[in-house]
Design a protein around this motif. Structure first.
Motif, PDB file in Angstrom:
ATOM      1  N   UNK A 115       8.697   0.609  -6.038  1.00  0.00           N
ATOM      2  CA  UNK A 115       8.011   0.057  -4.694  1.00  0.00           C
ATOM      3  C   UNK A 115       6.493  -0.224  -5.273  1.00  0.00           C
ATOM      4  N   UNK A 116       5.685   0.369  -6.087  1.00  0.00           N
ATOM      5  CA  UNK A 116       4.837  -0.376  -6.624  1.00  0.00           C
ATOM      6  C   UNK A 116       4.739  -1.752  -7.178  1.00  0.00           C
ATOM      7  N   UNK A 117       6.018  -1.913  -8.016  1.00  0.00           N
ATOM      8  CA  UNK A 117       6.051  -3.090  -8.457  1.00  0.00           C
ATOM      9  C   UNK A 117       6.271  -4.268  -7.274  1.00  0.00           C
ATOM     10  N   UNK A 118       7.247  -3.959  -6.284  1.00  0.00           N
ATOM     11  CA  UNK A 118       7.429  -4.774  -5.316  1.00  0.00           C
ATOM     12  C   UNK A 118       6.403  -5.168  -4.298  1.00  0.00           C
ATOM     13  N   UNK A 119       5.371  -4.070  -4.207  1.00  0.00           N
ATOM     14  CA  UNK A 119       4.359  -4.396  -3.338  1.00  0.00           C
ATOM     15  C   UNK A 119       3.335  -5.279  -4.043  1.00  0.00           C
ATOM     16  N   UNK A 120       3.147  -4.979  -5.376  1.00  0.00           N
ATOM     17  CA  UNK A 120       2.380  -5.852  -6.046  1.00  0.00           C
ATOM     18  C   UNK A 120       2.886  -7.306  -6.182  1.00  0.00           C
ATOM     19  N   UNK A 170     -13.736  -3.722  -5.570  1.00  0.00           N
ATOM     20  CA  UNK A 170     -12.530  -3.040  -5.760  1.00  0.00           C
ATOM     21  C   UNK A 170     -11.614  -3.359  -4.529  1.00  0.00           C
ATOM     22  N   UNK A 171     -10.512  -3.749  -4.721  1.00  0.00           N
ATOM     23  CA  UNK A 171      -9.388  -4.067  -3.708  1.00  0.00           C
ATOM     24  C   UNK A 171      -8.243  -3.354  -3.563  1.00  0.00           C
ATOM     25  N   UNK A 172      -7.936  -2.777  -2.418  1.00  0.00           N
ATOM     26  CA  UNK A 172      -7.120  -2.020  -2.085  1.00  0.00           C
ATOM     27  C   UNK A 172      -5.581  -2.543  -1.785  1.00  0.00           C
ATOM     28  N   UNK A 173      -4.469  -2.564  -1.966  1.00  0.00           N
ATOM     29  CA  UNK A 173      -3.327  -3.078  -1.872  1.00  0.00           C
ATOM     30  C   UNK A 173      -2.476  -2.014  -0.624  1.00  0.00           C
ATOM     31  N   UNK A 174      -2.252  -2.461   0.460  1.00  0.00           N
ATOM     32  CA  UNK A 174      -1.518  -1.762   1.125  1.00  0.00           C
ATOM     33  C   UNK A 174       0.141  -2.586   1.226  1.00  0.00           C
TER      34      UNK A 174
END
Length: 154
Positions: free
Chosen positions: A92-97, A117-121
């Motif tokens: 899921x981390x890979x898919x989100x990115x 710094x940028x957050x990924x949701x």
């Protein structure tokens, strides 16, 4: 040429391998430091990557609030990324990115003006700190909450 990411040890090799399988250029901390980077301070691996123009990626959002860890990002006028959820499975981390590849590449291309710094949701990438410049209209930027120690006193 696509940007190169430098992945923190907390992301594990599965995330690095998964991103590489999808065409990303990524370096895991264990590729650069012995013992999988276990004895390397966060500010050291971040600076190491930024000196090579590798964009730091972690799942430890607290990095953005710690002075020592954010200093290399400020010094290099760079951008760094962190996943907003530490509980996601590797896939899921890979898919989100990968889902937000274009937005991530655009944020990297803009650079850290100001250093960011940028957050990924799940739905938005990247997010900027509240005191950074506002995002442009139609962007997918999410603003993470400001660290309590850095909030203005009223």
């Amino acid at each position: 040429m696509p940007p190169e990411l430098f992945l923190d040890r907390n992301l594990g090799r599965r995330v690095a391998d998964g991103l590489r399988d999808r065409g990303w250029i990524g370096h895991h901390i264990g590729d650069a430091f012995p013992e999988d980077g276990q004895r390397i301070a966060d500010e050291e691996w971040i600076d190491h990557g930024l000196r090579r123009a590798w964009v730091p990626l972690s799942k430890d959002g607290r990095i953005k609030t710690r002075d020592a860890e954010i200093q290399p990002v400020l010094d290099h006028k760079a951008v760094s990324f962190y996943l907003d959820s530490q509980q996601l499975p590797s896939i899921q981390m890979v898919e989100r990115l990968d889902t937000h590849r274009t937005a991530i590449h655009q944020a990297i291309a803009k650079g850290g003006r100001p250093p960011t710094p940028c957050g990924t949701t799940a739905s938005n990438v990247p997010g900027r700190r509240p005191h950074d410049r506002p995002p442009s209209a139609g962007s997918v930027l999410r603003r993470p909450r400001r660290h309590p120690a850095r909030q203005r006193r009223q």
